[in-house]
Design an enzyme around this catalytic site. Structure first.
Site, PDB file in Angstrom:
ATOM      1  CB  SER A 151      -0.981  -0.210   1.139  1.00 33.88           C
ATOM      2  OG  SER A 151      -1.399   1.216   1.474  1.00 33.88           O
ATOM      3  CE1 TYR A 164      -4.696  -2.012   5.022  1.00 35.04           C
ATOM      4  CE2 TYR A 164      -3.504  -0.040   4.586  1.00 35.04           C
ATOM      5  CZ  TYR A 164      -4.177  -1.150   4.108  1.00 35.04           C
ATOM      6  OH  TYR A 164      -4.363  -1.167   2.772  1.00 35.04           O
TER       7      TYR A 164
HETATM    8  P1  NAD Z   1     -11.192  -6.057  -0.349  1.00 30.47           P
HETATM    9  O1  NAD Z   1     -11.771  -6.002   0.964  1.00 30.47           O
HETATM   10  O2  NAD Z   1     -12.101  -6.294  -1.429  1.00 30.47           O
HETATM   11  O3  NAD Z   1     -10.265  -7.381  -0.565  1.00 30.47           O
HETATM   12  C1  NAD Z   1      -9.517  -8.065   0.572  1.00 30.47           C
HETATM   13  C2  NAD Z   1      -9.664  -9.524   0.604  1.00 30.47           C
HETATM   14  O4  NAD Z   1      -8.721 -10.099   1.569  1.00 30.47           O
HETATM   15  C3  NAD Z   1     -10.982  -9.859   0.631  1.00 30.47           C
HETATM   16  O5  NAD Z   1     -11.511 -10.737  -0.669  1.00 30.47           O
HETATM   17  C4  NAD Z   1     -11.120 -10.906   1.986  1.00 30.47           C
HETATM   18  O6  NAD Z   1     -12.024 -11.807   1.840  1.00 30.47           O
HETATM   19  C5  NAD Z   1      -9.510 -11.126   1.772  1.00 30.47           C
HETATM   20  N1  NAD Z   1      -9.133 -11.614   3.328  1.00 30.47           N
HETATM   21  C6  NAD Z   1      -9.450 -10.817   4.554  1.00 30.47           C
HETATM   22  N2  NAD Z   1      -8.954 -11.507   5.407  1.00 30.47           N
HETATM   23  C7  NAD Z   1      -8.447 -12.909   4.949  1.00 30.47           C
HETATM   24  C8  NAD Z   1      -7.969 -14.054   5.537  1.00 30.47           C
HETATM   25  N3  NAD Z   1      -7.646 -14.038   6.826  1.00 30.47           N
HETATM   26  N4  NAD Z   1      -7.682 -15.011   4.839  1.00 30.47           N
HETATM   27  C9  NAD Z   1      -7.820 -15.003   3.434  1.00 30.47           C
HETATM   28  N5  NAD Z   1      -8.153 -13.913   2.796  1.00 30.47           N
HETATM   29  C10 NAD Z   1      -8.609 -12.788   3.603  1.00 30.47           C
HETATM   30  O7  NAD Z   1     -10.124  -5.022  -0.508  1.00 30.47           O
HETATM   31  P2  NAD Z   1      -9.049  -4.478  -1.656  1.00 30.47           P
HETATM   32  O8  NAD Z   1      -9.035  -3.116  -1.626  1.00 30.47           O
HETATM   33  O9  NAD Z   1      -9.268  -5.355  -2.755  1.00 30.47           O
HETATM   34  O10 NAD Z   1      -7.576  -5.241  -0.722  1.00 30.47           O
HETATM   35  C11 NAD Z   1      -6.801  -5.916  -1.372  1.00 30.47           C
HETATM   36  C12 NAD Z   1      -5.398  -5.825  -0.917  1.00 30.47           C
HETATM   37  O11 NAD Z   1      -5.182  -4.384  -1.445  1.00 30.47           O
HETATM   38  C13 NAD Z   1      -5.278  -5.537   0.502  1.00 30.47           C
HETATM   39  O12 NAD Z   1      -3.889  -5.990   1.133  1.00 30.47           O
HETATM   40  C14 NAD Z   1      -5.277  -4.017   0.889  1.00 30.47           C
HETATM   41  O13 NAD Z   1      -4.424  -3.861   1.816  1.00 30.47           O
HETATM   42  C15 NAD Z   1      -4.504  -3.614  -0.411  1.00 30.47           C
HETATM   43  N6  NAD Z   1      -4.874  -2.134  -0.891  1.00 30.47           N
HETATM   44  C16 NAD Z   1      -6.082  -1.737  -1.190  1.00 30.47           C
HETATM   45  C17 NAD Z   1      -6.087  -0.415  -1.613  1.00 30.47           C
HETATM   46  C18 NAD Z   1      -7.197   0.183  -1.832  1.00 30.47           C
HETATM   47  O14 NAD Z   1      -7.476   1.548  -2.166  1.00 30.47           O
HETATM   48  N7  NAD Z   1      -8.413  -0.433  -2.333  1.00 30.47           N
HETATM   49  C19 NAD Z   1      -4.959   0.476  -1.573  1.00 30.47           C
HETATM   50  C20 NAD Z   1      -3.851   0.114  -1.140  1.00 30.47           C
HETATM   51  C21 NAD Z   1      -3.591  -1.401  -0.699  1.00 30.47           C
END
Ligand code: NAD
Length: 266
Positions: A151, A164
């Protein structure tokens, strides 16, 4: 259509929503077989697998809590049983449990560190073990590729989200240290640092026009990111097109890490 990942086998954790789902589609479109990990609910992951299979790809859903060693082992076993090995692992699962620092519970600290950091450790470790076990294949110049979903908060401090930000800062150094350790075996470990991408994790930041306007003040490029932006980056980092890219975080953030607050002289 050019298929830079033809013949390769990928696993994406947390792939039943958001960025993971976008990455799974992009890898499949680039020719990879894709194992779609989900945590609690099988149905969205199975729907995604059916959608990929329906457009001529190869995918299946596999459940596991990435913070649980036994379940991570079982997930890798399931992929190896089905397709013999894997070449690309995207450690993407993550969550937020936000609170003011003085109110952050130990349980919420642990939950985020366990899922985001320990989950990526376990996932990357099993990936490297599998790459080493099966040796070189003629589908890629690398023995294997690991991509850690980090991130912008691996470098931008984030008040109210200490757990986080700490998890993402940890991912950065885990990724780099691991990359240094396994590069001599031609395993490439890299990270992607998304900025603000439109997914369920940050719905509060974009689903109301006033919130979106506030968010856009942080993004020099003037738009929120979409999961396809991350999907394209993941395909490139997983392909031989990035064969000399080792231990790097690729920021895909519309310039969020350019300190936009300083754009008019600070
Ligand atoms: P999201 O909530 O749609 O996806 C997160 C996924 O992780 C979900 O499918 C959830 O079921 C899964 N998950 C959570 N706990 C888990 C576990 N114990 N075992 C297996 N799976 C698990 O959100 P996203 O935005 O798609 O996030 C995906 C990644 O991208 C994350 O690591 C998040 O920190 C990172 N990220 C997202 C953003 C953003 O702006 N959306 C920005 C920076 C980083």
């Amino acid at each position: 259509m050019h298929k830079p990942l033809a013949g390769q086998i990928a696993l994406v954790t947390g792939a039943s929503s958001g960025i993971g789902e976008g990455v799974a589609h992009a890898l499949a479109d680039a020719g990879a077989h894709v194992a779609i990990n989900y945590h609690a609910h099988a149905e969205p992951a199975e729907k995604l697998a059916a959608a990929i299979n329906g457009k001529g790809g190869e995918a299946f859903a596999v459940g596991a809590d990435v913070a649980d060693e036994t379940q991570v082992d079982a997930m890798f076993d399931a992929v190896v049983r089905r397709w013999g090995t894997l070449d690309i692992v995207i450690a993407n699962s993550g969550l937020q449990q936000d609170a003011k620092f003085t109110e952050l519970t130990l349980a919420d600290w642990r939950k985020v560190i366990d899922t985001n950091l320990t989950g990526q450790f376990l996932t990357a470790q099993r990936a490297v073990r599998e790459f080493e076990r099966r040796g070189m294949r003629d589908v890629s110049k690398a023995l294997g590729k690991v991509i850690c979903m980090s991130s912008v908060h691996e470098v931008i401090p984030w008040a109210g989200h200490v757990n986080y930000a700490a998890s993402k800062g940890g991912i950065q150094m885990m990724m780099k240290s691991l990359a240094q350790e396994v590069a001599p075996q031609r395993i490439r470990v890299n990270g992607i640092a998304p900025g603000a991408i439109r997914t369920p994790i940050n719905r509060d930041a974009w689903d109301r026009p006033d919130q979106l306007d506030k968010l856009l003040t942080l993004i020099p490029y003037g738009r929120i990111g979409e999961v396809e932006d991350i999907g394209r980056a993941a395909v490139w980092l997983a392909s031989d097109d990035s064969d000399y890219v080792v231990g790097t975080t690729l920021f895909v953030d519309g310039g969020m890490t350019l300190y936009p607050g300083f754009a008019d002289n600070g």
